[in-house]
Each structure stands twice: as structure tokens, then as C-alpha cells.
Design an enzyme around this catalytic site. Structure first.
Site, PDB file in Angstrom:
ATOM      1  N   LYS A  81      36.172  55.531   1.746  1.00  0.00           N
ATOM      2  CA  LYS A  81      36.707  54.756   0.855  1.00  0.00           C
ATOM      3  C   LYS A  81      36.617  53.160   1.564  1.00  0.00           C
ATOM      4  CE  LYS A  81      39.149  52.801  -2.509  1.00  0.00           C
ATOM      5  NZ  LYS A  81      38.658  52.664  -3.860  1.00  0.00           N
TER       6      LYS A  81
ATOM      7  N   CYS B  27      42.059  44.641  -2.811  1.00  0.00           N
ATOM      8  CA  CYS B  27      41.085  45.924  -2.309  1.00  0.00           C
ATOM      9  C   CYS B  27      40.197  45.132  -1.363  1.00  0.00           C
ATOM     10  CB  CYS B  27      40.657  46.453  -3.367  1.00  0.00           C
ATOM     11  SG  CYS B  27      42.003  47.073  -4.379  1.00  0.00           S
TER      12      CYS B  27
HETATM   13  N1  LIG Z   1      44.306  48.170  -7.950  1.00  0.00           N
HETATM   14  C1  LIG Z   1      43.273  48.767  -7.911  1.00  0.00           C
HETATM   15  O1  LIG Z   1      42.261  48.392  -8.364  1.00  0.00           O
HETATM   16  C2  LIG Z   1      43.068  50.070  -6.640  1.00  0.00           C
HETATM   17  C3  LIG Z   1      43.979  50.381  -5.808  1.00  0.00           C
HETATM   18  N2  LIG Z   1      43.751  51.483  -4.963  1.00  0.00           N
HETATM   19  C4  LIG Z   1      44.828  51.511  -3.915  1.00  0.00           C
HETATM   20  O2  LIG Z   1      45.906  52.004  -4.619  1.00  0.00           O
HETATM   21  C5  LIG Z   1      47.069  51.310  -4.027  1.00  0.00           C
HETATM   22  C6  LIG Z   1      48.115  51.065  -5.190  1.00  0.00           C
HETATM   23  O3  LIG Z   1      47.534  49.937  -5.919  1.00  0.00           O
HETATM   24  P1  LIG Z   1      48.277  49.652  -7.301  1.00  0.00           P
HETATM   25  O4  LIG Z   1      48.423  50.759  -8.059  1.00  0.00           O
HETATM   26  O5  LIG Z   1      47.129  48.714  -7.934  1.00  0.00           O
HETATM   27  O6  LIG Z   1      49.455  48.807  -6.904  1.00  0.00           O
HETATM   28  P2  LIG Z   1      50.680  48.194  -7.808  1.00  0.00           P
HETATM   29  O7  LIG Z   1      51.073  47.103  -7.086  1.00  0.00           O
HETATM   30  O8  LIG Z   1      50.238  48.126  -9.267  1.00  0.00           O
HETATM   31  O9  LIG Z   1      51.574  49.496  -7.924  1.00  0.00           O
HETATM   32  C7  LIG Z   1      52.289  50.015  -6.765  1.00  0.00           C
HETATM   33  C8  LIG Z   1      53.497  50.613  -7.281  1.00  0.00           C
HETATM   34  O10 LIG Z   1      54.170  51.262  -5.993  1.00  0.00           O
HETATM   35  C9  LIG Z   1      55.647  50.920  -6.344  1.00  0.00           C
HETATM   36  N3  LIG Z   1      56.171  51.138  -4.803  1.00  0.00           N
HETATM   37  C10 LIG Z   1      56.048  50.389  -3.919  1.00  0.00           C
HETATM   38  N4  LIG Z   1      56.759  51.171  -2.746  1.00  0.00           N
HETATM   39  C11 LIG Z   1      57.055  52.281  -3.080  1.00  0.00           C
HETATM   40  C12 LIG Z   1      57.508  53.336  -2.524  1.00  0.00           C
HETATM   41  N5  LIG Z   1      57.961  53.278  -1.225  1.00  0.00           N
HETATM   42  N6  LIG Z   1      57.757  54.555  -3.305  1.00  0.00           N
HETATM   43  C13 LIG Z   1      57.445  54.525  -4.559  1.00  0.00           C
HETATM   44  N7  LIG Z   1      56.864  53.671  -5.160  1.00  0.00           N
HETATM   45  C14 LIG Z   1      56.675  52.336  -4.636  1.00  0.00           C
HETATM   46  C15 LIG Z   1      55.749  49.665  -6.859  1.00  0.00           C
HETATM   47  O11 LIG Z   1      56.878  49.359  -7.287  1.00  0.00           O
HETATM   48  C16 LIG Z   1      54.597  49.732  -7.916  1.00  0.00           C
HETATM   49  O12 LIG Z   1      55.253  50.056  -9.036  1.00  0.00           O
HETATM   50  C17 LIG Z   1      46.445  49.995  -3.479  1.00  0.00           C
HETATM   51  O13 LIG Z   1      47.008  49.726  -2.461  1.00  0.00           O
HETATM   52  C18 LIG Z   1      45.034  50.585  -3.002  1.00  0.00           C
HETATM   53  O14 LIG Z   1      45.169  50.961  -1.686  1.00  0.00           O
HETATM   54  C19 LIG Z   1      42.690  52.101  -5.227  1.00  0.00           C
HETATM   55  C20 LIG Z   1      41.608  51.852  -6.183  1.00  0.00           C
HETATM   56  C21 LIG Z   1      41.721  50.733  -6.982  1.00  0.00           C
HETATM   57  C1  LIG Z   2      33.508  49.404  -4.212  1.00  0.00           C
HETATM   58  C2  LIG Z   2      34.070  48.933  -5.263  1.00  0.00           C
HETATM   59  O1  LIG Z   2      33.277  48.744  -6.187  1.00  0.00           O
HETATM   60  N1  LIG Z   2      35.434  48.937  -5.447  1.00  0.00           N
HETATM   61  C3  LIG Z   2      35.721  48.419  -6.672  1.00  0.00           C
HETATM   62  C4  LIG Z   2      36.969  47.477  -6.371  1.00  0.00           C
HETATM   63  O2  LIG Z   2      37.542  46.894  -7.706  1.00  0.00           O
HETATM   64  P1  LIG Z   2      38.139  45.413  -7.550  1.00  0.00           P
HETATM   65  O3  LIG Z   2      39.091  45.636  -8.808  1.00  0.00           O
HETATM   66  O4  LIG Z   2      38.537  44.967  -6.388  1.00  0.00           O
HETATM   67  O5  LIG Z   2      36.859  44.462  -8.282  1.00  0.00           O
HETATM   68  P2  LIG Z   2      35.598  44.044  -7.651  1.00  0.00           P
HETATM   69  O6  LIG Z   2      34.630  44.196  -8.915  1.00  0.00           O
HETATM   70  O7  LIG Z   2      35.046  44.951  -6.478  1.00  0.00           O
HETATM   71  O8  LIG Z   2      35.746  42.524  -7.265  1.00  0.00           O
HETATM   72  C5  LIG Z   2      36.186  42.239  -6.125  1.00  0.00           C
HETATM   73  C6  LIG Z   2      36.206  40.436  -6.138  1.00  0.00           C
HETATM   74  O9  LIG Z   2      34.881  40.363  -5.873  1.00  0.00           O
HETATM   75  C7  LIG Z   2      34.239  39.591  -6.962  1.00  0.00           C
HETATM   76  N2  LIG Z   2      32.891  39.760  -7.147  1.00  0.00           N
HETATM   77  C8  LIG Z   2      32.508  41.191  -7.304  1.00  0.00           C
HETATM   78  C9  LIG Z   2      31.002  41.597  -7.341  1.00  0.00           C
HETATM   79  C10 LIG Z   2      30.316  40.591  -7.120  1.00  0.00           C
HETATM   80  O10 LIG Z   2      28.836  41.004  -7.191  1.00  0.00           O
HETATM   81  N3  LIG Z   2      30.550  39.384  -6.851  1.00  0.00           N
HETATM   82  C11 LIG Z   2      31.797  39.122  -6.891  1.00  0.00           C
HETATM   83  O11 LIG Z   2      32.097  37.948  -6.357  1.00  0.00           O
HETATM   84  C12 LIG Z   2      35.173  39.832  -7.999  1.00  0.00           C
HETATM   85  O12 LIG Z   2      35.136  38.449  -9.124  1.00  0.00           O
HETATM   86  C13 LIG Z   2      36.407  39.943  -7.259  1.00  0.00           C
HETATM   87  O13 LIG Z   2      37.023  38.517  -7.002  1.00  0.00           O
HETATM   88  O14 LIG Z   2      37.932  48.021  -5.681  1.00  0.00           O
HETATM   89  C14 LIG Z   2      38.572  49.018  -6.031  1.00  0.00           C
HETATM   90  C15 LIG Z   2      39.791  49.531  -4.901  1.00  0.00           C
HETATM   91  O15 LIG Z   2      39.368  50.215  -4.141  1.00  0.00           O
HETATM   92  O16 LIG Z   2      40.889  48.752  -5.088  1.00  0.00           O
HETATM   93  C16 LIG Z   2      37.840  50.284  -6.169  1.00  0.00           C
HETATM   94  O17 LIG Z   2      38.528  51.264  -6.526  1.00  0.00           O
HETATM   95  C17 LIG Z   2      36.533  49.723  -7.214  1.00  0.00           C
HETATM   96  O18 LIG Z   2      35.727  50.692  -7.575  1.00  0.00           O
END
Ligand SMILES: NC(=O)C1=CN([C@@H]2O[C@H](COP(=O)(O)OP(=O)(O)OC[C@H]3O[C@@H](n4cnc5c(N)ncnc54)[C@H](O)[C@@H]3O)[C@@H](O)[C@H]2O)C=CC1
Ligand SMILES: CC(=O)N[C@@H]1[C@@H](OP(=O)(O)OP(=O)(O)OC[C@H]2O[C@@H](n3ccc(=O)[nH]c3=O)[C@H](O)[C@@H]2O)O[C@H](C(=O)O)[C@@H](O)[C@@H]1O
Length: 461
Positions: free
Chosen positions: A243, A297
Site C-alpha cells: 500500500k 494519502c
Molecule cells: N480517503 C481516502 O481516499 C483513502 C484513505 N485510506 C486510508 O483510510 C484512512 C481513513 O481515511 P478516511 O476514511 O478518508 O478518514 P476520515 O477522516 O474521512 O474518517 C475517519 C473517521 O474515523 C473516526 N475516528 C477517528 N478516531 C477514531 C477512533 N479512535 N475510533 C473510531 N473512529 C475514529 C473519525 O471520527 C472519522 O469519522 C486514512 O487514514 C488512510 O490511511 C485509504 C484509501 C483511500
Molecule cells: C496509488 C493511488 O492511486 N492512490 C490513490 C490515492 O487517491 P487520492 O484521493 O489521494 O488522489 P490522487 O489521484 O492520487 O491525487 C493525489 C494528488 O495528486 C495530484 N495528482 C494526481 C495525479 C497526477 O498525475 N498528478 C497530480 O498532480 C492530485 O491532483 C491530488 O492533489 O490515494 C488513495 C489512498 O491511499 O488514500 C488510494 O486509495 C487511491 O487509489
């Protein structure tokens, strides 16, 4: 596969998840019958879609959040996560049929669950990983951990966290050892805006346990969650590394694109034309230059290596971060060149910024380039207007004049800059601005009747 049947899944007898004596088929059937209750800790952008899919499959999920308003919303079948196709209906459905409930009592939820899924935010403290939310969730899970439980870490963490932080914390609190309970890293590979599609199987699901039984059980469970393959890695650290490596690959490759954009500007070459043609080579996957890299992320994950393992020379990762973090300032320089090229003199041009979020169709502002561009631009003396349909709280944007979306076409501006590619911007009458546009996210159609520039694109010399 649903948790429906003659008896509500939540009323099914509870059984262990981590159980070497059970066959794969027995575990699979028990999971689908709701006999292996699940608790999901964190009901945010990623946790709620995950909990809803788990509930749709096994019929017996308790969602846990520390935010009472989130718990109240989900308990009522509501969905606070916006712009996720299908999620409101799915949450309403699984809550209505008793497959998903929500609570702010993590220990009670832990006592009742056999599978504990951690989906809380993992952040940075400076350039060091901040796993305080994970540790807080583990305190509760440990207090309610039972023999036969499996703990699944879905949130992104530095490699070795499951083995070196999660397991010792759970053992300390519960008095149990691995072999009595299991743990596996099963990282979420999901993007906002397509969460259900991604959770259900857009990509193979990676699972890695701290022992063979943890890997086996996680593989069986996720074999029912995803329609895609399940890839079992050697161990949890490998799954965590997969990841983080994905994210680091993306950050470094965006930095390559941004670096090449700098050269293209000097060469008077359109970097995007060059990238598009270069990528016709199968080994080439040059990403897209832009005003910066945000979100919690991609700018974070490099420090899950560089900050977590400082003994390793992370020169490339730091260099990539520096390139990407320089792009907001470079974008301001490009805007100034654009204003100059269009004869906008005077020391207080009016610039309209479209999009403050880190990318299109998300509300997240963390590490977003938009606010940095706004501040740097204001510091040059420009009058900065901004519009973003996703941002509700504008208190941090002092010196930036908010423009409501319905008043965009009545603005008298000297330049426009697209910094996040929200769909709401796609149908704007770009000619009506009567100003040059810096299209930082390649949002505008080709045939726009306005001077359009891009980061690294051709510029008037
Ligand atoms: N947002 C994204 O695009 C992605 C995020 N992730 C991973 O998932 C994690 C979570 O991301 P999001 O869901 O976007 O965060 P988020 O900030 O949208 O949601 C986190 C939730 O967890 C709750 N929370 C915080 N501490 C807690 C605790 N101790 N027990 C229970 N609930 C608690 C918060 O109140 C909030 O509702 C990220 O840190 C990242 O590592 C992975 C892939 C995509
Ligand atoms: C490896 C990968 O593609 N990871 C994705 C990424 O999603 P995230 O929401 O962070 O968006 P993103 O498309 O990676 O963009 C991140 C940032 O980078 C910028 N960005 C993205 C692609 C690019 O070619 N140029 C660029 O400038 C975007 O505008 C943004 O500011 O991070 C997520 C995560 O891990 O949270 C992951 O699940 C998603 O699949």
C-alpha cells in the site's frame, strides 16, 4: 451474498474467526450467516463504505465512531459521506435490515465482535507517522478482545505496524497472544468518489497476516467481500508495504511530471503533448503535472517510510516531495507570467481560483495546493477570489474573497486558475470571463474561446 435468511444474522450464534480447527468452508459459511460478528472502527469516507459492504455480505456489522453525529446519522440509516454513488441507498438498506448498526462505545462493540476492522485516520506529526488514532482504537479493541478474534488493519500504516504496534498493544491490554487471536494487514485501495466500486472489487485485495491462520481467515473473509482476486502476501509487513509503495510510486511519478514541466517551459515545448506521446511506449507512464499534490494519502505515505525508517537514505522521496511542494509557488509564478503576457499591469490584478480542495470532486483540504496558491497570490498584492462547491468552512482562507457558484459568471477578473477539477466547473462559460485561464487540472474542453494555459504547457514568450 447477503446476510438475509430465515434468522436475522445479528441473532445468529457467535463463533470464532481465528480458528485453525475450522475448514475454509465452515468459516465461509459462518461468515455469510452472520455468525462471525464484525466491528468497523472509523465510519468516515472509507470506513462507512467498507462497513456497508461488510454488512451487505455478512449481515452482522457494528460501526464504531468517536464522532457522535456520525453515529447518530448512520444509526438512523443516513449517510454523511457525500458523492459516493450507491452509498446512501446501501447504508439505508443494511441499517433497515439490521445488518449494520453504529455505536460510540468501542469497547462494547469489541466485546461483541469476532472480527475488528480498523479504518481510522493515519496522519503525520510533522514528517513523522502519527498513529495515535490507531492506538486509541486498539485500546478499545484490546479491552474487548476475545480468543478466536481477528484484527484487520485496513487504514494505511508504515510497514511492520501490524506486527510491531498492533499485536503488542493488543497483547498487553488483553493478556492474549497471537495464536489465541490473529491480526492481518488488509490495506484499503479505494478512492473517494468510487468507494463502493473499489471496495467491491476494482482491484485485487491484498491481505497479509502475522501468522498463517490470520492470513487464511482474512483471505476467506475478503474472498466474500471482493469480486476480484485476493492476494495473500508473505506477511503483514509485505501487505502494508504494498500500500505504501503504491502511494510512493504515485508521488514520485507526479514529481517526475512536474520536473519535466519545468524543463518544457524552458524548452518552449508543451509538456503534456510530450508526455502523451512518450506514454505511447509501454514502459512509460509519466503522470500529469499540476499545481501540487494534496490529500491525506499521497503526500503522507512517503513519510511512512522516510519518517518511520530514518536509517535509510530517502533522498529520492524527499526530492520528490520537494518538487511537488514547490508547485503551488511555481503556479503563482506562472499566473504572474500569464497576467504579464496579457498586459495586465498594475499591482492588484484580480484572480479567480476555481477549486481549493486537493483534487476534483472531493472536499478534502489537507495538504491541498489551492490554499497555498491563494495565500502566495494574495501576498503579491493580487485580489484573490475563490470558488469551491465542496468547501463549507472558509474561515482559514482569510484574504480570499469567496464567490458563490451562482455568481461566478458575473465576476470581473483579470485571470482564472483551475486548481481542482470539480465537475461543477466543467460547463462554465469560459469566454464570459474575458480573461486568460490557467487550467491546472486539464478540465477545459479543447475548443474554448479563451486563452488557455497549463502547467508546463506552451506559454506566450
Ligand atoms: N480517503 C481516502 O481516499 C483513502 C484513505 N485510506 C486510508 O483510510 C484512512 C481513513 O481515511 P478516511 O476514511 O478518508 O478518514 P476520515 O477522516 O474521512 O474518517 C475517519 C473517521 O474515523 C473516526 N475516528 C477517528 N478516531 C477514531 C477512533 N479512535 N475510533 C473510531 N473512529 C475514529 C473519525 O471520527 C472519522 O469519522 C486514512 O487514514 C488512510 O490511511 C485509504 C484509501 C483511500
Ligand atoms: C496509488 C493511488 O492511486 N492512490 C490513490 C490515492 O487517491 P487520492 O484521493 O489521494 O488522489 P490522487 O489521484 O492520487 O491525487 C493525489 C494528488 O495528486 C495530484 N495528482 C494526481 C495525479 C497526477 O498525475 N498528478 C497530480 O498532480 C492530485 O491532483 C491530488 O492533489 O490515494 C488513495 C489512498 O491511499 O488514500 C488510494 O486509495 C487511491 O487509489
Amino acid at each position: 451474498m447477503t446476510g438475509e435468511g430465515t434468522m436475522r444474522a445479528v441473532d445468529a450464534p457467535r463463533r470464532a474467526a481465528y480458528d485453525p480447527s475450522a475448514s475454509d468452508a465452515e468459516l465461509r459459511e459462518a461468515f455469510l450467516a452472520g455468525e462471525i460478528p464484525v466491528a468497523v472502527y472509523g465510519l468516515g469516507k472509507m470506513g462507512l463504505p467498507l462497513a456497508a459492504v461488510y454488512a451487505d455480505v455478512c449481515g452482522n456489522v457494528t460501526g464504531v465512531d468517536v464522532d457522535e453525529s456520525v453515529v447518530e446519522t448512520v444509526s438512523g440509516g443516513g449517510c454523511h459521506v457525500e458523492r459516493e454513488p450507491g452509498l446512501p441507498d446501501l447504508v439505508a438498506d443494511v441499517v433497515d435490515r439490521g445488518a449494520l448498526s453504529a455505536t460510540s462505545d468501542p469497547v462494547a462493540a469489541a466485546r461483541a465482535a469476532s472480527v475488528h476492522v480498523v479504518m481510522v485516520p493515519t496522519l503525520l506529526d510533522g514528517h513523522e507517522p502519527d498513529l495515535s488514532t490507531v492506538e486509541a482504537a486498539l485500546e478499545s479493541i484490546g479491552a474487548g478482545l476475545s480468543p478466536g478474534d481477528l484484527v484487520v488493519v485496513e487504514c494505511t500504516v508504515p510497514p511492520r505496524t501490524t506486527r510491531d504496534v498492533v499485536v503488542p498493544t493488543l497483547a498487553r491490554i488483553s493478556g492474549l497472544e497471537v495464536g489465541e487471536f490473529g491480526a492481518a494487514a488488509c490495506p484499503e485501495r479505494t478512492s473517494s468518489g468510487r468507494a463502493l466500486e473499489d471496495v467491491r472489487g476494482a482491484y485485487p485485495k491484498v491481505v497479509g497476516g502475522v501468522d498463517a491462520e490470520s492470513t487464511r481467515v482474512a483471505s476467506i473473509i475478503y474472498g466474500e467481500i471482493t469480486s476480484n482476486d485476493v492476494i495473500a502476501t508473505t506477511d503483514a509487513a509485505t501487505a502494508e508495504a504494498v500500500k505504501v509503495f503504491e502511494g510512493v510510486y504515485r508521488d514520485v511519478n507526479i514529481a517526475v511530471a512536474n520536473q519535466l514541466a519545468r524543463y518544457a517551459e524552458t524548452l518552449d515545448v508543451d509538456v503534456n503533448e510530450a508526455i502523451e506521446v512518450a506514454n505511447t511506449q509501454p514502459y512509460c507512464d509519466i503522470h500529469t503535472p499540476g499545481p501540487g499534490v494534496g490529500g491525506h494519502c499521497i503526500p503522507v505515505y512517503p513519510y511512512f517510510l522516510a519518517g518511520a525508517f530514518p536509517e535509510v537514505d530517502a533522498g529520492l522521496l524527499h526530492a520528490a516531495r520537494d518538487v511537488n511542494d514547490s508547485m503551488p509557488e511555481h503556479t503563482v509564478a506562472l499566473l504572474e507570467a500569464m497576467l504579464d503576457a496579457h498586459g495586465v499591469d498594475g499591482d492588484a490584478p484580480t484572480v479567480l481560483l476555481l477549486g481549493l480542495a486537493y483534487r476534483g470532486n472531493v472536499a478534502e483540504l489537507r495538504y491541498s495546493p489551492g490554499p497555498v496558491v491563494a495565500r502566495e497570490l494574495a501576498a503579491t498584492g493580487a485580489r484573490v477570489l475563490a470558488a469551491d462547491p465542496f468547501v463549507d468552512d472558509w474561515t482559514e482562507f482569510e484574504g480570499v474573497e469567496r464567490v458563490p457558484m451562482d455568481l461566478l459568471d458575473s465576476q470581473n477578473v483579470d485571470a482564472v486558475a483551475v486548481l481542482a477539477g470539480h465537475d461543477e466547473f466543467r460547463d462554465l462559460d469560459w469566454a464570459a470571463f474575458d480573461a486568460p485561464v490557467m487550467d491546472g487540472r486539464f478540465l477545459l474542453p479543447e475548443d474554448v474561446d479563451a486563452p488557455v494555459y497549463t502547467v508546463g504547457g506552451r506559454w506566450p514568450r
